[in-house]
Design an enzyme around this catalytic site. Sequence first.
Site, PDB file in Angstrom:
ATOM      1  N   LYS A  97       0.734  -1.073   0.085  1.00 14.71           N
ATOM      2  CA  LYS A  97      -0.004  -0.048   0.118  1.00 14.71           C
ATOM      3  C   LYS A  97       1.100   1.306  -0.069  1.00 14.71           C
ATOM      4  O   LYS A  97       2.173   1.125   0.129  1.00 14.71           O
ATOM      5  CB  LYS A  97      -1.015  -0.060   1.231  1.00 14.71           C
ATOM      6  CG  LYS A  97      -1.778  -1.405   1.491  1.00 14.71           C
ATOM      7  CD  LYS A  97      -2.938  -1.760   0.483  1.00 14.71           C
ATOM      8  CE  LYS A  97      -3.425  -2.741   0.750  1.00 14.71           C
ATOM      9  NZ  LYS A  97      -4.650  -3.367   0.092  1.00 14.71           N
TER      10      LYS A  97
HETATM   11  C1  LIG Z   1      -5.637  -4.172   0.693  1.00 10.02           C
HETATM   12  C2  LIG Z   1      -6.799  -4.040   0.443  1.00 10.02           C
HETATM   13  C3  LIG Z   1      -8.004  -4.663   1.704  1.00 10.02           C
HETATM   14  C4  LIG Z   1      -7.242  -5.027   2.966  1.00 10.02           C
HETATM   15  O1  LIG Z   1      -6.134  -6.000   2.993  1.00 10.02           O
HETATM   16  P1  LIG Z   1      -5.294  -6.422   4.308  1.00 10.02           P
HETATM   17  O2  LIG Z   1      -4.463  -7.444   3.783  1.00 10.02           O
HETATM   18  O3  LIG Z   1      -6.391  -7.109   5.114  1.00 10.02           O
HETATM   19  O4  LIG Z   1      -4.778  -5.401   5.066  1.00 10.02           O
HETATM   20  C5  LIG Z   1      -9.132  -4.430   1.666  1.00 10.02           C
HETATM   21  N1  LIG Z   1      -9.697  -4.243   0.480  1.00 10.02           N
HETATM   22  C6  LIG Z   1      -8.975  -3.617  -0.567  1.00 10.02           C
HETATM   23  C7  LIG Z   1      -9.840  -3.305  -1.767  1.00 10.02           C
HETATM   24  C8  LIG Z   1      -7.618  -3.974  -0.503  1.00 10.02           C
HETATM   25  O5  LIG Z   1      -6.799  -3.554  -1.739  1.00 10.02           O
END
Ligand SMILES: *Cc1c(COP(=O)(O)O)cnc(C)c1O
Length: 370
Positions: free
Chosen positions: A181
């Site tokens: 992210k």
């Molecule tokens: C990254 C992401 C999440 C959450 O991911 P985690 O790995 O649980 O932190 C949720 N929704 C979307 C659209 C994502 O790209």
Amino acid sequence: MRIPLSAPDIRETDIEAVTGVLRSPHLSLGPKLEEFENAIAKYAGTPNAIAVSSGTSGLHLCVRALGIGEGDEVIVPSFTFIAVANAVRHANATPVFVDIEPQALNLDPSKVEAAITSKTRAILAVHTFGCPADMSSIIEIARARGLHTIEDACEAIGAEYDGRKVGTMGDAGVFAFYPNKQITTGEGGAIVTRNSELAVTMRALRNQGRNSSGDWFDCSELGYNYRLSELSCALGVEQLKRIDEVLDRREAIAREYEKRLSGNDSLQLPVLSLPRQRISWFVYVVRLNSRFERSHRDRIWEEMRSRGIGCGRYFAPIHLQPIYRNSGTVNLPHTEATADRVLALPFFNRITDAQIDEVCGTLVEIIGNV
Ligand SMILES: *Cc1c(COP(=O)(O)O)cnc(C)c1O
């Protein structure tokens, strides 16, 4: 991969902050949690931020804290990360899949109305790839029908819609901090909400259902361990300090890609800007045009990877995955057509112009040969 799809941006100051926690007596539920939550709340402009163990656990807490459960339906896109539907299912509710609009690839508000039933309780909108969903239309529908809105801003921290930060327009919004992210805490997430009552419930559910009285034996809800450690919070505090610089850098990378790939008639590029919106660049996803099929895209993906260039096939529609295939008949033409042709290119803060040259040169060459 020589050129990875994503890479965390960790600096000496991050390492010092995490090391500092290890030298302290507080490894969980300590001062860094409070500091991180305050920083997130200030950045988003909400009175409450609740740090959690992942974006997925954040989404699950939103659904639970809004009282959504058995027999309830939540409207979600299918062209997204599977965690979105899983969070609904973990609350014993049912995700109802709605198609996307073909430009920003977000939930299409004009298709939402038809999916609402007497069981619908909420609309869960995702700001896909950092591009804001049409929240004014979604909130208007939700208000008219008495539904909650949850914003999955896990790919979109810092994005703005009509001057408002994503995550702050619905009942609650969620950010995520996995290493791919915009900013990372290793694993982690945060919920933001203007509703302070909801925040109290979320804090309790995060920590086994313990009430804010601080009494460890005063549990009124079936909660979870969704806490975020002090190590992660310390990293988050440092990363968030650089968010403006990070978002500027990522936008500049998107422009570099656009410069090299625009005019290629095999490709549809993501829009660089939208009126009254700020995109928070998560990934750079190109679409092959309609003369390509999924098998072509997969060959291109394989060939890029065999040359050491990390690429992603974001997203595989959720409703076509074995665990969701029995969710009834769904007709999602844009979702299915888009999913067959998307290719995410390497995208990380420290990518060099030479690497972007290589990615684009290799991609164009391979497309010419499929
Ligand atoms: C990254 C992401 C999440 C959450 O991911 P985690 O790995 O649980 O932190 C949720 N929704 C979307 C659209 C994502 O790209």
